[in-house]
Design a protein around this motif. Structure first.
Motif, PDB file in Angstrom:
ATOM      1  N   MET A  55       0.850  -1.178   0.000  1.00  0.00           N
ATOM      2  CA  MET A  55       0.000   0.000   0.000  1.00  0.00           C
ATOM      3  C   MET A  55       0.890   1.234   0.000  1.00  0.00           C
ATOM      4  SD  MET A  55      -3.108  -1.277   0.533  1.00  0.00           S
ATOM      5  CE  MET A  55      -3.973   0.194   1.077  1.00  0.00           C
ATOM      6  N   ILE A  56       0.509   2.223  -0.808  1.00  0.00           N
ATOM      7  CA  ILE A  56       1.277   3.462  -0.905  1.00  0.00           C
ATOM      8  C   ILE A  56       0.400   4.594  -0.368  1.00  0.00           C
ATOM      9  CG2 ILE A  56       2.700   4.842  -2.470  1.00  0.00           C
ATOM     10  CD1 ILE A  56       3.268   1.798  -2.526  1.00  0.00           C
ATOM     11  N   VAL A  57       0.957   5.421   0.514  1.00  0.00           N
ATOM     12  CA  VAL A  57       0.159   6.465   1.163  1.00  0.00           C
ATOM     13  C   VAL A  57       0.867   7.816   1.060  1.00  0.00           C
ATOM     14  CG1 VAL A  57      -0.916   7.222   3.321  1.00  0.00           C
ATOM     15  CG2 VAL A  57      -0.699   4.778   2.833  1.00  0.00           C
ATOM     16  N   SER A  58       0.124   8.839   0.631  1.00  0.00           N
ATOM     17  CA  SER A  58       0.696  10.177   0.565  1.00  0.00           C
ATOM     18  C   SER A  58      -0.363  11.203   0.953  1.00  0.00           C
ATOM     19  CB  SER A  58       1.193  10.456  -0.849  1.00  0.00           C
ATOM     20  OG  SER A  58       1.779  11.735  -0.887  1.00  0.00           O
ATOM     21  N   THR A  59       0.076  12.329   1.484  1.00  0.00           N
ATOM     22  CA  THR A  59      -0.883  13.332   1.934  1.00  0.00           C
ATOM     23  C   THR A  59      -0.389  14.734   1.607  1.00  0.00           C
ATOM     24  OG1 THR A  59      -2.247  13.960   3.849  1.00  0.00           O
ATOM     25  CG2 THR A  59       0.055  13.505   4.291  1.00  0.00           C
ATOM     26  N   ASP A  60      -1.314  15.610   1.261  1.00  0.00           N
ATOM     27  CA  ASP A  60      -0.975  16.987   0.902  1.00  0.00           C
ATOM     28  C   ASP A  60      -2.126  17.906   1.274  1.00  0.00           C
ATOM     29  OD1 ASP A  60       1.381  18.126  -0.378  1.00  0.00           O
ATOM     30  OD2 ASP A  60       1.182  16.475  -1.799  1.00  0.00           O
ATOM     31  N   MET A  61      -1.783  19.142   1.572  1.00  0.00           N
ATOM     32  CA  MET A  61      -2.759  20.113   2.032  1.00  0.00           C
ATOM     33  C   MET A  61      -2.686  21.355   1.144  1.00  0.00           C
ATOM     34  SD  MET A  61      -2.633  21.465   5.899  1.00  0.00           S
ATOM     35  CE  MET A  61      -2.978  20.200   7.058  1.00  0.00           C
ATOM     36  N   LEU A  62      -3.832  21.911   0.787  1.00  0.00           N
ATOM     37  CA  LEU A  62      -3.868  23.157   0.016  1.00  0.00           C
ATOM     38  C   LEU A  62      -4.658  24.203   0.791  1.00  0.00           C
ATOM     39  CD1 LEU A  62      -4.634  21.925  -3.637  1.00  0.00           C
ATOM     40  CD2 LEU A  62      -2.417  22.420  -2.619  1.00  0.00           C
ATOM     41  N   LEU A  63      -4.069  25.379   0.970  1.00  0.00           N
ATOM     42  CA  LEU A  63      -4.722  26.450   1.731  1.00  0.00           C
ATOM     43  C   LEU A  63      -4.997  27.655   0.852  1.00  0.00           C
ATOM     44  CD1 LEU A  63      -2.943  24.962   4.089  1.00  0.00           C
ATOM     45  CD2 LEU A  63      -3.369  27.086   5.302  1.00  0.00           C
ATOM     46  N   GLU A  64      -6.176  28.209   1.036  1.00  0.00           N
ATOM     47  CA  GLU A  64      -6.520  29.462   0.371  1.00  0.00           C
ATOM     48  C   GLU A  64      -5.557  30.558   0.846  1.00  0.00           C
ATOM     49  OE1 GLU A  64     -10.533  30.710   1.017  1.00  0.00           O
ATOM     50  OE2 GLU A  64     -10.324  32.482  -0.245  1.00  0.00           O
ATOM     51  N   GLY A  65      -5.094  31.368  -0.089  1.00  0.00           N
ATOM     52  CA  GLY A  65      -4.194  32.468   0.272  1.00  0.00           C
ATOM     53  C   GLY A  65      -2.742  32.035   0.294  1.00  0.00           C
ATOM     54  N   VAL A  66      -2.502  30.705   0.300  1.00  0.00           N
ATOM     55  CA  VAL A  66      -1.121  30.202   0.269  1.00  0.00           C
ATOM     56  C   VAL A  66      -0.906  29.431  -1.033  1.00  0.00           C
ATOM     57  CG1 VAL A  66       0.586  28.712   1.407  1.00  0.00           C
ATOM     58  CG2 VAL A  66      -1.030  30.052   2.782  1.00  0.00           C
ATOM     59  N   HIS A  67      -1.795  28.452  -1.299  1.00  0.00           N
ATOM     60  CA  HIS A  67      -1.641  27.614  -2.486  1.00  0.00           C
ATOM     61  C   HIS A  67      -2.583  27.981  -3.628  1.00  0.00           C
ATOM     62  CE1 HIS A  67      -0.161  25.061   0.872  1.00  0.00           C
ATOM     63  NE2 HIS A  67       0.822  24.878   0.030  1.00  0.00           N
ATOM     64  N   PHE A  68      -3.634  28.702  -3.326  1.00  0.00           N
ATOM     65  CA  PHE A  68      -4.555  29.077  -4.399  1.00  0.00           C
ATOM     66  C   PHE A  68      -5.264  30.381  -4.057  1.00  0.00           C
ATOM     67  CE2 PHE A  68      -6.789  26.139  -1.580  1.00  0.00           C
ATOM     68  CZ  PHE A  68      -7.963  26.823  -1.287  1.00  0.00           C
ATOM     69  N   ASP A  69      -5.752  31.033  -5.129  1.00  0.00           N
ATOM     70  CA  ASP A  69      -6.429  32.316  -5.021  1.00  0.00           C
ATOM     71  C   ASP A  69      -7.768  32.150  -5.726  1.00  0.00           C
ATOM     72  OD1 ASP A  69      -7.390  34.888  -5.460  1.00  0.00           O
ATOM     73  OD2 ASP A  69      -5.388  35.745  -5.710  1.00  0.00           O
ATOM     74  N   LEU A  70      -8.849  32.195  -4.956  1.00  0.00           N
ATOM     75  CA  LEU A  70     -10.158  31.917  -5.548  1.00  0.00           C
ATOM     76  C   LEU A  70     -10.634  33.025  -6.491  1.00  0.00           C
ATOM     77  CD1 LEU A  70     -12.010  30.221  -2.558  1.00  0.00           C
ATOM     78  CD2 LEU A  70     -11.169  29.146  -4.653  1.00  0.00           C
ATOM     79  N   SER A  71      -9.887  34.136  -6.567  1.00  0.00           N
ATOM     80  CA  SER A  71     -10.318  35.170  -7.507  1.00  0.00           C
ATOM     81  C   SER A  71     -10.075  34.736  -8.947  1.00  0.00           C
ATOM     82  CB  SER A  71      -9.657  36.512  -7.205  1.00  0.00           C
ATOM     83  OG  SER A  71      -8.271  36.426  -7.296  1.00  0.00           O
ATOM     84  N   TYR A  72      -9.169  33.782  -9.186  1.00  0.00           N
ATOM     85  CA  TYR A  72      -9.059  33.249 -10.553  1.00  0.00           C
ATOM     86  C   TYR A  72      -9.072  31.727 -10.621  1.00  0.00           C
ATOM     87  CZ  TYR A  72      -4.141  33.744  -9.118  1.00  0.00           C
ATOM     88  OH  TYR A  72      -2.972  33.711  -8.435  1.00  0.00           O
ATOM     89  N   MET A  73      -9.144  31.061  -9.458  1.00  0.00           N
ATOM     90  CA  MET A  73      -9.198  29.595  -9.477  1.00  0.00           C
ATOM     91  C   MET A  73     -10.643  29.159  -9.249  1.00  0.00           C
ATOM     92  SD  MET A  73      -7.941  26.542  -9.568  1.00  0.00           S
ATOM     93  CE  MET A  73      -6.241  26.071  -9.184  1.00  0.00           C
ATOM     94  N   PRO A  74     -11.334  28.703 -10.301  1.00  0.00           N
ATOM     95  CA  PRO A  74     -12.708  28.235 -10.087  1.00  0.00           C
ATOM     96  C   PRO A  74     -12.712  27.028  -9.131  1.00  0.00           C
ATOM     97  CG  PRO A  74     -12.181  28.427 -12.436  1.00  0.00           C
ATOM     98  CD  PRO A  74     -10.896  28.545 -11.688  1.00  0.00           C
ATOM     99  N   LEU A  75     -13.732  26.925  -8.299  1.00  0.00           N
ATOM    100  CA  LEU A  75     -13.763  25.865  -7.279  1.00  0.00           C
ATOM    101  C   LEU A  75     -13.728  24.464  -7.882  1.00  0.00           C
ATOM    102  CD1 LEU A  75     -16.202  27.600  -4.847  1.00  0.00           C
ATOM    103  CD2 LEU A  75     -13.984  26.647  -4.184  1.00  0.00           C
ATOM    104  N   LYS A  76     -14.356  24.298  -9.027  1.00  0.00           N
ATOM    105  CA  LYS A  76     -14.353  22.981  -9.664  1.00  0.00           C
ATOM    106  C   LYS A  76     -12.925  22.583 -10.061  1.00  0.00           C
ATOM    107  CE  LYS A  76     -16.648  20.393 -13.306  1.00  0.00           C
ATOM    108  NZ  LYS A  76     -17.660  20.405 -14.363  1.00  0.00           N
TER     109      LYS A  76
END
Lengths: 353, 353
Positions: free
Chosen positions: A54-75
């Motif tokens: 089994m292979i396990v990996s984890t990652d976190m994305l935060l608004e204002g750090v990894h993405f900007d919702l003013s141009y990143m559509p939620l979908k």
């Protein structure tokens, strides 16, 4: 600027935590027999195939750090968040099978916004054949956060770690580099134009590939399948999330080897070259330090070269050397520059010293 | 108020993301043979035992939502974050083996603070025999967030889901209930006293058990072992994170059954009874709706009753009925009150209606 202001608004508090999870995940179907139990209990249950790890990996994305919702559509954000995690599984030469998705959201997000986010997650799961098996939904005092854990499987012998590169191995990269970072620059520029003049329509015609690479990256599952078909087992492999230079250094450090990367071999899309000229920035620097390409970087034994030669997805960009030779970029002018830093800023300060 | 203001301060930016992970995890040792590869590659690799299923659960804790650092020491927070996740694995009647830990932190947290957090995580891993196999560290614009995924294993036949409760089964709870919630009330009260008078020293002497249950809960791994030794397989099981009433409703809904819970059987610590009297609140309401006890709630066949009878860890508090009989609390006065809501506020508004 791309945000839809007309959406109807249902407060997330109307559903409650359990109602919200049920609502968002009701259209997800289990695709793998190995998923014995998905969402709906204290934990999920997975049946691993005999002789597979089994292979396990984890990652976190935060608004204002990894993405900007003013141009990143939620979908797109939902889709990308899954890609970022699957990429780590493929980078082990393994196949991803399941994910858990935890989100923290402030009440400025209506249920409709989360539905969009989960549409993107669902699209990624469908295309990449992934089961959503669990997660957690919680309120946040600020912004949106997504934490995903991806689970995959592989035969022990197929696994490609970072530490297996050997002297004389070839360094191979998939696809092309630098586009995702440039896409971000284009979007940031349009955002600034929009802030000054809200009536301005973004003109992205010349940057379609760059913007797509930033907003909707694809993890290279196809490469894992391809290498298997070609009967090529990488001696080491990593995914390119922080930029080529960072990943080359990881492989070299973990494998105890050196490396020469040839500038003229680094694959660049014509749009990357044109946009770098327009922005007056060096395309090699972008490729080395841009990040977010989610391509795979791997080493193979020279014996395997005939098997990958002429494959349009794969480019040999260098070769592994003895550790004492260090890690270098061989420029078009045939000068040798040490690759010593990671990240755009780090390199900039290096070149300025 | 319990915060140490004298700590030395090293900015997390001095280490960088990879340096920080290395620094925080360098003292973690791998304890399980099944952990083939831990931290340090794109993903971790786990070797599941033949004939065993993998169990996966994930939970997120946010500052300002799930914890308040003005009275939650970071070491305790690290410990508790692990407990919350392990509890879900034990609630499947499985044994937890690995965790991944992702944290998002703002730069108001020095490296020393994160070291404390990881000391608590390390203590939990050591005591519960858990390998830390991966994670992600990222910067946050506000506060601290911890996202943990726990992985365990169990034989298929040993797994206890929420949906297996049958009519006439006995409802059993471990330990005692309500203390963690009361501990939080005590800490909140002391915080208010401190805000008015910063020279005041918290007087927690009469609430030691309550405060410990709030700040340093223990997941009931011992119960999984005990049930195995007693050769008792729960027909259904869940952990008590949101309060007894919520969990009883989950089991009943998932199993398609009803239930009678007897008020006079609900196990309460003497400190819970005394503090409820002092605060003039109903101890049964606290036990039903308090949450964060991390005890296990399960059902067993009546045939297994002799095996658990007189065990000090286990209390029979009710029995499963036909679905049409509904889910009820039988009070000391022998009246039947429907258990229909979850959470303190929800029940309060019900009793007020």
């Amino acid at each position: 600027m791309f945000e839809n202001k007309d959406q109807s608004r249902t407060g997330i508090e109307t559903l409650g935590e359990f109602g919200l999870i049920d609502h968002l995940t009701k259209n997800f179907e289990i695709q793998h027999q190995s998923t014995v139990k998905g969402i709906g209990d204290d934990a999920a249950v997975i049946d691993s195939e005999a002789n597979k790890k089994m292979i396990v990996s984890t990652d976190m994305l935060l608004e204002g750090v990894h993405f900007d919702l003013s141009y990143m559509p939620l979908k797109h954000l939902g889709y990308k968040a899954v890609m970022v995690n699957l990429s780590d599984i493929y980078a082990m030469n393994a196949i991803a099978k399941q994910i858990t998705v935890s989100i923290a959201v402030s009440n400025r997000f209506p249920v409709e916004a989360l539905e969009e986010l989960y549409e993107g997650i669902a699209a990624a799961c469908k295309i990449y054949n992934i089961d959503l098996i669990g997660g957690d939904t919680t309120s946040s005092t600020t912004g949106l956060l997504i934490s995903i854990t991806a689970i995959g499987e592989a035969k022990q012998d197929d696994l490609a770690y970072r530490d297996g590169a050997k002297e004389n191995d070839l360094l191979v990269v998939t696809g092309d580099l630098g586009a995702a970072y440039l896409g971000l620059q284009v979007l940031e520029r349009e955002k600034k134009v929009f802030e000054v003049n809200p009536a301005a329509q973004p003109d992205l015609e010349n940057y379609t590939y760059l913007v797509e690479r930033q907003l909707k990256p694809e993890a290279r599952k196809d490469i894992v399948t391809l290498l298997n078909e070609l009967e090529v087992k990488p001696t080491a492999m990593i995914d390119i999330s922080d930029g080529l230079s960072s990943e080359v250094l990881h492989i070299c450090k973990n494998s105890g080897v050196g490396c020469n990367v040839y500038e003229d071999k680094i694959p660049l899309d014509p749009q990357v070259i044109a946009t770098c000229e327009e922005f007056n920035i060096d395309s090699t620097t972008i490729a080395l330090n841009g990040g977010e390409d989610y391509e795979l970087l791997f080493t193979i034994s020279t014996e395997d070269f005939p098997k990958i030669k002429a494959n349009p997805h794969l480019t040999v960009i260098g070769h592994i050397t003895h550790q004492k030779e260090g890690v270098h970029l061989i420029t078009r002018a045939n000068t040798k520059i040490p690759i010593i830093a990671r990240g755009w800023n780090a390199l900039e300060s290096e070149s300025g010293s």
